[in-house]
Design an enzyme around this catalytic site. Structure first.
Site, PDB file in Angstrom:
ATOM      1  N   TYR A 195       0.848  -1.168   0.000  1.00 52.39           N
ATOM      2  CA  TYR A 195       0.000   0.000   0.000  1.00 52.39           C
ATOM      3  C   TYR A 195       0.897   1.236   0.000  1.00 52.39           C
ATOM      4  CZ  TYR A 195      -3.544   2.923   2.262  1.00 52.39           C
ATOM      5  OH  TYR A 195      -4.417   3.892   2.587  1.00 52.39           O
ATOM      6  N   SER A 249      -6.244   8.106   6.526  1.00 49.63           N
ATOM      7  CA  SER A 249      -5.947   6.718   6.864  1.00 49.63           C
ATOM      8  C   SER A 249      -6.508   5.738   5.851  1.00 49.63           C
ATOM      9  CB  SER A 249      -6.469   6.388   8.270  1.00 49.63           C
ATOM     10  OG  SER A 249      -7.767   5.860   8.158  1.00 49.63           O
ATOM     11  N   LYS A 250      -5.896   4.601   5.864  1.00 54.13           N
ATOM     12  CA  LYS A 250      -6.188   3.541   4.920  1.00 54.13           C
ATOM     13  C   LYS A 250      -7.681   3.198   4.878  1.00 54.13           C
ATOM     14  CE  LYS A 250      -4.431  -1.113   4.140  1.00 54.13           C
ATOM     15  NZ  LYS A 250      -3.427  -2.076   4.532  1.00 54.13           N
ATOM     16  N   ARG A 251      -8.313   3.258   6.037  1.00 57.47           N
ATOM     17  CA  ARG A 251      -9.701   2.817   6.141  1.00 57.47           C
ATOM     18  C   ARG A 251     -10.659   3.606   5.248  1.00 57.47           C
ATOM     19  NH1 ARG A 251     -10.033   3.531  11.867  1.00 57.47           N
ATOM     20  NH2 ARG A 251      -7.779   3.500  11.699  1.00 57.47           N
TER      21      ARG A 251
END
Ligand code: GLU
Length: 472
Positions: A14, A248-250
């Site tokens: 990522y 953030s990734k979420r």
């Protein structure tokens, strides 16, 4: 001396925007004075390892044009460039550090450490093994007792160091914990590997997130114990989603890959993130990577957190889309058409009307769905004061237009336009009284990418006539 910088991502599968920005600043610092940009893969945390993650790192950097001078695939004088291939080096240096007094062997079990630690009261681990003599400790190591190597911090008072972004930083030695440098499985922690590698790879500038500031005095103690020169530190502020939340990734919008999937161009993403936390001191906002190489100055990096403004990126992306060579734009657009468009239409004409009108490649679908399927629309749409049309006028114009277009043999934007204008003149109508109803009949929409003749040329004769007929 020329600069040597390194981008040291962990292969997590990522590419976070904040990491890509760090890479960019590292790259620019190196390129500014003709130095080297090095890629080092930090894969010592084996729990986090994700298959194929290194390829994502390679592909991202290549896509944005940040080529590295040394790295796992291209090699270089200071390799290997993958940390898991450097274990024997870390082990050698860790034992050396013990000899130098900068670390010690620790035989405590994890339970013993956990028992003492209390995150809530911030109680640090006080290692009883610090009191074991080196001679005794070495004997135990030779006897095969499991051990870790822990940093030894005996200094008192304030640690001082300089950072390019934050200036002089002062941290009390009491705040530092004597963390593990080499684990019992022989793997180093980040806290040790970064120092050994940055020194051995002759790194001059370390750019990393400001969450590393509080540990920097520990790294400086290691440099000092070895008699090595620490690098120049450039700690950069976090990239935030808003005033309170990190990107953030979420949320699915924090990585380079997420943004590309949402229709942003790599060049635009790179340009945008350059300005996230840095400003050129001028009004200029559009920069190619080559231009950034010339103008970037780390002294203009910002201390305060940068807020990722997707609207601004959208705007910038629109600028980049408009600047693309038509052929390049058409190729990108064709990939989008392939996802949802089955109708046989004039795609080149379609790309011509879309290029000046969209901000991201995903806008294409939204703008073009009416081609795939004519939306249901109400006759009220034909009423338009400005165009001086109403339902009745529209019906008459559509009939006249249908008859004229049916006889038209050359089907281009220009020929259709002339034909429809002819219909207006011959029948004492205003251009808008013909063009507007035709556009509505062809699209079922009030706002469309392009005028009546452009859309008719895209749809082709057969489909255009069928849609007009439907409206009459
Ligand atoms: N591997 C670290 C990370 O991904 C790198 C930090 C550094 O650049 O030193 O956060």
């Amino acid at each position: 001396m020329k600069s040597r910088t390194r981008f040291a991502p962990s292969p997590t599968g990522y590419m976070h925007i904040g990491n890509l920005r760090t890479a960019l600043y590292e790259y620019l610092i190196a390129k500014r004075d003709g130095g080297q940009f090095i890629l080092r893969i930090e894969d010592t945390d084996q729990k986090r390892y994700v298959e194929g993650a290194t390829d994502i790192i390679y592909n991202t950097l290549k896509t944005v044009g940040m080529n590295w001078d040394e790295g796992p695939d291209v090699g270089g004088e200071y390799g290997p460039y993958v940390q898991s291939e450097r274990l024997s080096l870390y082990q050698e240096y860790a034992h050396k550090l013990v000899e130098l007094g900068g670390a010690h062997y620790c035989f405590c079990s994890k339970d013993e450490v956990d028992e003492q630690k209390d995150d809530e009261t911030n109680t640090k681990f006080v290692d009883p093994c610090k009191n074991i003599s080196l001679e005794e400790a070495k004997k135990r190591v030779l006897n095969g007792e499991p051990f870790v190597i822990r940093q030894t911090i005996n200094k008192k008072g304030k640690s001082l160091f300089n950072d390019v972004v934050y200036g002089e930083i002062e941290i009390d030695y009491d705040e530092l914990d004597e963390g593990v440098l080499l684990k019992s499985d022989g793997f180093p922690t980040y806290n040790f590997a970064n120092v050994v590698d940055d020194h051995l790879m002759k790194i001059t500038h370390v750019v990393r997130g400001n969450e590393y500031i509080s540990s920097t005095p520990k790294y400086n103690l290691i440099y000092e114990a070895f008699g090595w020169e620490p690098p120049i530190y450039v700690h950069v502020a976090q990239v935030m989603k808003d005033a309170h939340h990190k990107l953030s990734k979420r949320n699915g919008d924090a990585s380079f890959q997420d943004l590309v999937a949402k229709g942003y161009l790599p060049e635009a993403i790179l340009n945008y993130i350059a300005l996230l936390g840095w400003n050129p001191g001028t009004e200029q906002e559009i920069f190619s990577l080559k231009e950034l190489e010339r103008v970037f100055d780390a002294n203009r990096l910002n201390k305060s957190p940068a807020i990722f403004d997707i609207q601004k990126l959208k705007w910038m992306n629109g600028c980049y889309i408009r600047e693309l060579d038509f052929d390049k734009f058409h190729k990108l657009a064709e990939k989008e058409y392939a996802k949802f468009l089955t109708k046989d239409i004039n795609k080149v004409e379609l790309s011509k009307v879309l290029q000046p009108r969209i901000e991201t490649l995903l806008d294409i679908k939204e703008q073009v769905m009416f081609i795939e399927e004519l939306p249901a629309y109400s006759k009220e749409l034909f009423v338009n004061k400005k165009m001086k049309t109403d339902v009745e006028i529209a019906e008459n114009s559509l009939k006249l237009a249908f008859n004229a277009l049916e006889g038209l043999n050359v089907w281009t934007n220009e020929s259709i336009f002339e034909c429809l204008k002819g219909v207006a003149v011959e029948n004492g109508l205003k251009n808008g009284q013909v063009l507007y109803p035709v556009r509505i009949a062809l699209t079922g929409l009030e706002t469309t990418p392009g005028g009546a003749s452009e859309i008719a040329s895209i749809l082709g004769k057969e489909e255009s006539l069928a849609r007009l007929k439907k409206a009459i």
